[in-house]
Design a protein around this motif. Structure first.
Motif, PDB file in Angstrom:
ATOM      1  N   PHE A   1      -6.674   3.163   1.073  1.00 60.75           N
ATOM      2  CA  PHE A   1      -6.062   4.391   0.548  1.00 60.75           C
ATOM      3  C   PHE A   1      -6.528   5.612   1.341  1.00 60.75           C
ATOM      4  CE2 PHE A   1      -5.440   2.356  -3.795  1.00 60.75           C
ATOM      5  CZ  PHE A   1      -4.066   2.375  -3.680  1.00 60.75           C
TER       6      PHE A   1
ATOM      7  N   LEU B   1       6.131  10.452 -16.403  1.00 63.37           N
ATOM      8  CA  LEU B   1       4.810   9.931 -16.018  1.00 63.37           C
ATOM      9  C   LEU B   1       4.282  10.680 -14.800  1.00 63.37           C
ATOM     10  CD1 LEU B   1       2.554   7.731 -16.012  1.00 63.37           C
ATOM     11  CD2 LEU B   1       4.047   6.403 -14.568  1.00 63.37           C
ATOM     12  N   THR B   2       5.150  10.853 -13.793  1.00 64.01           N
ATOM     13  CA  THR B   2       4.715  11.521 -12.569  1.00 64.01           C
ATOM     14  C   THR B   2       4.401  13.003 -12.841  1.00 64.01           C
ATOM     15  OG1 THR B   2       6.094   9.999 -11.324  1.00 64.01           O
ATOM     16  CG2 THR B   2       5.361  11.965 -10.178  1.00 64.01           C
TER      17      THR B   2
ATOM     18  N   LEU C   1       0.839  -1.208   0.000  1.00 62.98           N
ATOM     19  CA  LEU C   1       0.000   0.000   0.000  1.00 62.98           C
ATOM     20  C   LEU C   1       0.870   1.254   0.000  1.00 62.98           C
ATOM     21  CD1 LEU C   1      -2.909   1.150   0.341  1.00 62.98           C
ATOM     22  CD2 LEU C   1      -2.552   1.040   2.796  1.00 62.98           C
TER      23      LEU C   1
ATOM     24  N   ALA D   1       2.340   6.499  -6.992  1.00 59.15           N
ATOM     25  CA  ALA D   1       1.318   7.427  -7.480  1.00 59.15           C
ATOM     26  C   ALA D   1       1.815   8.868  -7.489  1.00 59.15           C
ATOM     27  CB  ALA D   1       0.051   7.304  -6.639  1.00 59.15           C
ATOM     28  N   GLY D   2       2.992   9.110  -6.923  1.00 62.09           N
ATOM     29  CA  GLY D   2       3.576  10.444  -7.036  1.00 62.09           C
ATOM     30  C   GLY D   2       3.761  11.179  -5.726  1.00 62.09           C
ATOM     31  N   LEU D   3       3.369  10.568  -4.602  1.00 61.00           N
ATOM     32  CA  LEU D   3       3.540  11.277  -3.332  1.00 61.00           C
ATOM     33  C   LEU D   3       4.989  11.148  -2.859  1.00 61.00           C
ATOM     34  CD1 LEU D   3       0.250  10.164  -1.585  1.00 61.00           C
ATOM     35  CD2 LEU D   3       0.755  12.330  -2.681  1.00 61.00           C
ATOM     36  N   PRO D   4       5.589  12.249  -2.431  1.00 61.78           N
ATOM     37  CA  PRO D   4       7.004  12.210  -2.031  1.00 61.78           C
ATOM     38  C   PRO D   4       7.174  11.678  -0.616  1.00 61.78           C
ATOM     39  CG  PRO D   4       6.184  14.446  -1.886  1.00 61.78           C
ATOM     40  CD  PRO D   4       5.022  13.598  -2.334  1.00 61.78           C
TER      41      PRO D   4
ATOM     42  N   PHE E   1      -4.335   8.353   4.127  1.00 57.65           N
ATOM     43  CA  PHE E   1      -4.214   9.819   4.103  1.00 57.65           C
ATOM     44  C   PHE E   1      -4.631  10.414   5.438  1.00 57.65           C
ATOM     45  CE2 PHE E   1      -4.730   9.033  -0.507  1.00 57.65           C
ATOM     46  CZ  PHE E   1      -3.484   9.508  -0.868  1.00 57.65           C
TER      47      PHE E   1
ATOM     48  N   LEU F   1      -6.223   3.464 -10.743  1.00 59.47           N
ATOM     49  CA  LEU F   1      -5.897   2.192 -10.106  1.00 59.47           C
ATOM     50  C   LEU F   1      -7.148   1.574  -9.487  1.00 59.47           C
ATOM     51  CD1 LEU F   1      -3.120   0.840  -9.716  1.00 59.47           C
ATOM     52  CD2 LEU F   1      -3.175   1.654  -7.374  1.00 59.47           C
TER      53      LEU F   1
ATOM     54  N   LEU G   1       1.328   4.247  -2.994  1.00 62.87           N
ATOM     55  CA  LEU G   1       1.193   5.695  -2.785  1.00 62.87           C
ATOM     56  C   LEU G   1       2.432   6.428  -3.279  1.00 62.87           C
ATOM     57  CD1 LEU G   1      -0.478   5.812   0.734  1.00 62.87           C
ATOM     58  CD2 LEU G   1      -1.527   6.213  -1.476  1.00 62.87           C
TER      59      LEU G   1
ATOM     60  N   LEU H   1      -4.093   9.075 -10.873  1.00 63.70           N
ATOM     61  CA  LEU H   1      -3.427   7.778 -10.889  1.00 63.70           C
ATOM     62  C   LEU H   1      -4.095   6.815  -9.910  1.00 63.70           C
ATOM     63  CD1 LEU H   1      -1.070   6.919 -12.622  1.00 63.70           C
ATOM     64  CD2 LEU H   1       0.450   7.365 -10.735  1.00 63.70           C
ATOM     65  N   ILE H   2      -4.411   7.324  -8.712  1.00 60.13           N
ATOM     66  CA  ILE H   2      -5.075   6.475  -7.720  1.00 60.13           C
ATOM     67  C   ILE H   2      -6.482   6.121  -8.200  1.00 60.13           C
ATOM     68  CG2 ILE H   2      -5.995   6.414  -5.358  1.00 60.13           C
ATOM     69  CD1 ILE H   2      -3.515   7.850  -4.440  1.00 60.13           C
TER      70      ILE H   2
ATOM     71  N   THR I   1      -1.600  12.785  -9.016  1.00 61.38           N
ATOM     72  CA  THR I   1      -1.642  11.652  -8.097  1.00 61.38           C
ATOM     73  C   THR I   1      -3.066  11.126  -7.948  1.00 61.38           C
ATOM     74  OG1 THR I   1       0.239  12.510  -6.904  1.00 61.38           O
ATOM     75  CG2 THR I   1      -1.126  10.952  -5.741  1.00 61.38           C
TER      76      THR I   1
ATOM     77  N   LEU J   1       2.158  16.623   1.704  1.00 67.75           N
ATOM     78  CA  LEU J   1       1.606  15.800   0.631  1.00 67.75           C
ATOM     79  C   LEU J   1       1.433  16.600  -0.650  1.00 67.75           C
ATOM     80  CD1 LEU J   1      -1.043  13.600   2.405  1.00 67.75           C
ATOM     81  CD2 LEU J   1       1.221  12.996   1.640  1.00 67.75           C
ATOM     82  N   THR J   2       2.530  16.969  -1.267  1.00 70.96           N
ATOM     83  CA  THR J   2       2.422  17.638  -2.556  1.00 70.96           C
ATOM     84  C   THR J   2       3.115  16.761  -3.576  1.00 70.96           C
ATOM     85  OG1 THR J   2       4.402  18.818  -1.951  1.00 70.96           O
ATOM     86  CG2 THR J   2       2.332  19.998  -1.708  1.00 70.96           C
ATOM     87  N   SER J   3       2.471  16.566  -4.690  1.00 73.54           N
ATOM     88  CA  SER J   3       3.117  15.789  -5.734  1.00 73.54           C
ATOM     89  C   SER J   3       3.746  16.766  -6.719  1.00 73.54           C
ATOM     90  CB  SER J   3       2.138  14.869  -6.433  1.00 73.54           C
ATOM     91  OG  SER J   3       1.394  15.609  -7.361  1.00 73.54           O
ATOM     92  N   THR J   4       4.457  16.217  -7.699  1.00 74.94           N
ATOM     93  CA  THR J   4       5.200  17.085  -8.596  1.00 74.94           C
ATOM     94  C   THR J   4       4.513  17.207  -9.946  1.00 74.94           C
ATOM     95  OG1 THR J   4       6.506  15.158  -9.129  1.00 74.94           O
ATOM     96  CG2 THR J   4       7.434  16.697  -7.524  1.00 74.94           C
TER      97      THR J   4
ATOM     98  N   PHE K   1       7.201   7.494  -9.878  1.00 73.21           N
ATOM     99  CA  PHE K   1       7.649   6.240 -10.474  1.00 73.21           C
ATOM    100  C   PHE K   1       9.166   6.135 -10.564  1.00 73.21           C
ATOM    101  CE2 PHE K   1       4.814   3.035 -12.015  1.00 73.21           C
ATOM    102  CZ  PHE K   1       3.574   3.585 -11.803  1.00 73.21           C
ATOM    103  N   ALA K   2       9.848   7.283 -10.612  1.00 72.35           N
ATOM    104  CA  ALA K   2      11.295   7.261 -10.855  1.00 72.35           C
ATOM    105  C   ALA K   2      12.050   6.423  -9.834  1.00 72.35           C
ATOM    106  CB  ALA K   2      11.833   8.691 -10.871  1.00 72.35           C
TER     107      ALA K   2
ATOM    108  N   SER L   1       9.856   9.850 -14.394  1.00 72.93           N
ATOM    109  CA  SER L   1       9.481  11.161 -13.871  1.00 72.93           C
ATOM    110  C   SER L   1       8.490  11.848 -14.798  1.00 72.93           C
ATOM    111  CB  SER L   1      10.711  12.056 -13.730  1.00 72.93           C
ATOM    112  OG  SER L   1      11.602  11.485 -12.822  1.00 72.93           O
TER     113      SER L   1
END
Lengths: 184, 213
Positions: free
Chosen positions: B139, B106-107, A62, A69-72, B143, B119, A66, B115-116, B112, B2-5, A81-82, B104
């Protein structure tokens, strides 16, 4: 009991969150080695040692989803994904197996669990099994001979031994005062 | 925290379905290992850079994507030059750079949440309904738990400081874990009490209750 109950679902989510919080702890950079020592492998040991094999491994899956999915959420605010395509990706996938093995051993030792047996479980799963997956991965992906990849990882073993010691104290304390794994 | 890029844009990379992008990424990276030559690596590497151009992602993002891997790659590069050759060293590093940049990309082009959601859709289609629902619940709970664990840890740290335990791992880890475990059980009780659980889960609980009584 084959079905996943609400309680197990909640506990899985909790340990995925504990992994995330451990990732926000400051890293200990060590000069001379390319990746810092992180608190996150402690979370792997705790997930397996407290939830047991099945739910410990699931909670790490799980967590990794996460991250993907892109969360740092990985230490050093890494994510996306990197991280699964870098040289050390084997250690990330290895976490799932490591938690499973630690859980399995703790379940086996459950009725006579003590600091020593918990410590042993953490070392077998969290160090030996984890390195047995992570090191060949590095060697293959980076085309480095296995022996050299191994020596490159030796610097992490003392830190991991300390984490195994902390984890075993916590695992035994939780087993005594708030057990999650059912005795068989 | 919780910030994505995610990097907003309108290119076809942004609008392609997330699972299709994931599939493409795995396919490309598998190719890079199966055909382990410059003839495959060079065009794929150029294509990845081209896609960054099409997606309109600035160069600074490329550097940002590579930064976490920098020390590891430098280490591998030096080891490779020392034991093998400059040619092999550059090949290995370029392959890592290509894979990391492709991943990267893809991200950067996928939110996010999308993507979730993708999924969950995938699970809904291919897994039994109750398992898919359990995964969705896990999920959302996760959070919710991240700030809870953080807050509990801070409270325990404060309490232990007052007792004179400074930076004592044992005094911090065990109470934090036990307190969050208790909170988790309260949350499961609340979920069950509100009958949010799905039919199969209540069946499982009833069965368990019967066994216990």
């Amino acid at each position: 009991m084959a079905e996943v109950t609400i309680r197990n679902t909640v506990l899985m989510a909790l340990f995925a969150a504990i992994m995330a919080v451990l990732g926000a702890f400051p890293n200990i950079p060590v000069p001379g080695i390319p990746a810092p020592i992180t608190a996150q492998s402690l979370g792997v040991m705790l997930a397996g040692g407290i939830l047991g094999a099945r739910y410990g491994a699931l909670s790490l899956i799980l967590f990794l989803i996460l991250v993907a999915a892109g969360l740092p959420l990985l230490s050093g605010a890494r994510g996306g994904f990197a991280v699964f395509f870098g040289a050390t990706a084997g250690f990330l996938f290895g976490w799932v197996i490591a938690a499973f093995v630690i859980g399995l051993l703790i379940e086996k030792f459950w009725n006579r669990l003590n600091y020593f047996s918990a410590f042993l479980a953490c070392i077998i799963g969290g160090i030996i099994i984890l390195y047995a997956i992570g090191i060949p991965w590095v060697a293959y992906a980076a085309k480095i001979p296995l022996g050299k990849a191994f020596w490159g990882s030796v610097a992490y073993i003392p830190g991991d031994l300390i984490k195994a010691a902390i984890a075993s104290v916590v695992i035994v304390a939780v087993a005594k005062s708030y057990p999650i794994i059912q005795s068989k | 925290m919780l910030t994505s890029t995610y990097y907003a844009g309108q290119s076809f990379l942004h609008t392609t379905r997330p699972l299709f992008k994931v599939l493409a990424l795995f396919l490309v990276c598998t190719l890079l290992f199966v055909f382990d030559t410059w003839f495959v690596l060079t065009p794929i590497c150029l294509a990845v850079f081209g896609l960054y151009g099409i997606a309109g992602i600035p160069r600074s993002e490329i550097l940002l994507a590579l930064r976490p891997a920098f020390w590891m790659l430098l280490f591998i590069f030096i080891v490779q030059i020392y034991f093998e050759s400059l040619q092999l060293a550059s090949f290995v590093i370029l392959r890592f750079v290509t894979m990391i940049l492709a991943a990267s990309l893809l991200t950067l082009t996928t939110k996010t949440s999308d993507l979730i959601a993708a999924l969950e859709q995938f699970f809904n289609r291919f897994l039994p309904e109750h398992i898919a629902e359990t995964i969705s619940l896990a999920f959302s709970l996760c959070f919710r738990f991240i700030p809870l664990v953080r807050q509990t840890f801070d409270e325990v740290t404060e309490a232990q400081k007052a007792r004179g335990h400074h930076k004592d791992w044992r005094a911090l880890a065990t109470p934090t874990i036990i307190r969050t475990l208790k909170s988790a059980d309260e949350i499961s009780q609340a979920i069950i009490a509100r009958s949010v659980e799905t039919s199969h889960l209540s069946a499982a609980n009833e069965r368990r209750d019967r066994e216990h009584s």
